[in-house]
Write an enzyme that holds these catalytic residues in place. Sequence first.
Site, PDB file in Angstrom:
ATOM      1  N   PRO A  38      22.152 -17.359 -38.867  1.00 56.26           N
ATOM      2  CA  PRO A  38      23.303 -16.498 -38.527  1.00 56.26           C
ATOM      3  C   PRO A  38      23.056 -15.049 -38.168  1.00 56.26           C
ATOM      4  O   PRO A  38      23.816 -14.128 -38.018  1.00 56.26           O
ATOM      5  CB  PRO A  38      24.032 -16.611 -39.953  1.00 56.26           C
ATOM      6  CG  PRO A  38      22.997 -16.625 -40.831  1.00 56.26           C
ATOM      7  CD  PRO A  38      21.884 -17.664 -40.053  1.00 56.26           C
ATOM      8  N   GLU A  39      21.674 -14.663 -37.968  1.00 54.39           N
ATOM      9  CA  GLU A  39      21.327 -13.494 -37.835  1.00 54.39           C
ATOM     10  C   GLU A  39      22.226 -12.693 -36.823  1.00 54.39           C
ATOM     11  O   GLU A  39      22.565 -11.511 -36.986  1.00 54.39           O
ATOM     12  CB  GLU A  39      19.892 -13.276 -37.507  1.00 54.39           C
ATOM     13  CG  GLU A  39      18.898 -13.531 -38.667  1.00 54.39           C
ATOM     14  CD  GLU A  39      18.530 -14.939 -38.604  1.00 54.39           C
ATOM     15  OE1 GLU A  39      17.527 -15.419 -39.435  1.00 54.39           O
ATOM     16  OE2 GLU A  39      19.276 -15.773 -38.339  1.00 54.39           O
TER      17      GLU A  39
END
Length: 263
Positions: free
Chosen positions: A139-140
């Site tokens: 999810p960065e």
Amino acid sequence: MSGRLLRARDGAVERWTLDHPAQRNALDDEMVRALLGACADAAADTSLRFVVLTGSGGAFCAGGHLGGMAALVGQPPGEEQTDPLLALNRRFGDLLHALCALPQVLIAAVDGPAMAGGLGLVCCADFVVATPRAVFATPEVTLGIVAAQIAPFVWRRLGDATARQMLLEARRFNAGEAVVVGLVNEMADKDLEATTAALIAHLQRAAPGAVAATKRLLHTLATHAVKDVRDEAAQAFATSLRSDEAREGLEAFAQKRIPRWAP
């Protein structure tokens, strides 16, 4: 509290358990150093044939622990110092390379979330066993951060199209979907340990010297196929974490709202 790594030996098998359930086994620098030490020990141990990497408390690994970096988010580095984020992130890159270079068969036994850096660990394994509760994601980019060190390993394991889904779209894959795309080799419908043990029993048919030599060849091929970008990745991560986007993304995540990205 810093994370811990538990190591338990049973004959030719050693189990490495990420043991910080309060943080879903997130990787702080102490945990990374402990894993690097375990890799160094394993690389010199000719009696060890299998390493099982797993997590405690119903999670595999939530990724990097940003708690110690909170004061650095959105802030420029000092003018006359080396950015401490570079060494921290480069060390994580060293860990990923060390895991891939292990002469032993590395099995990731995944129960619960394997997120961000945790997914990077999974992508270094030779075989992945997962329970139906497993979920995989990077999810960065939704937080304004670059998944820099893990990107080459995700790309190598999953191929370009699926890697883009994970790294650019931040798409989550459940265990069944992970089997379809080749991230997970085997589902453990009932007992993760029993399924892992059965896989090890099957793999014991192979000669350990031949396995180690084959892994060296595969590692050489992979090294030629994927450029070593540890230093560039560390710089990309540090730059992104110190950006206004990271400040906004992490604040939005904490406040459970949609980030307001600048145009």
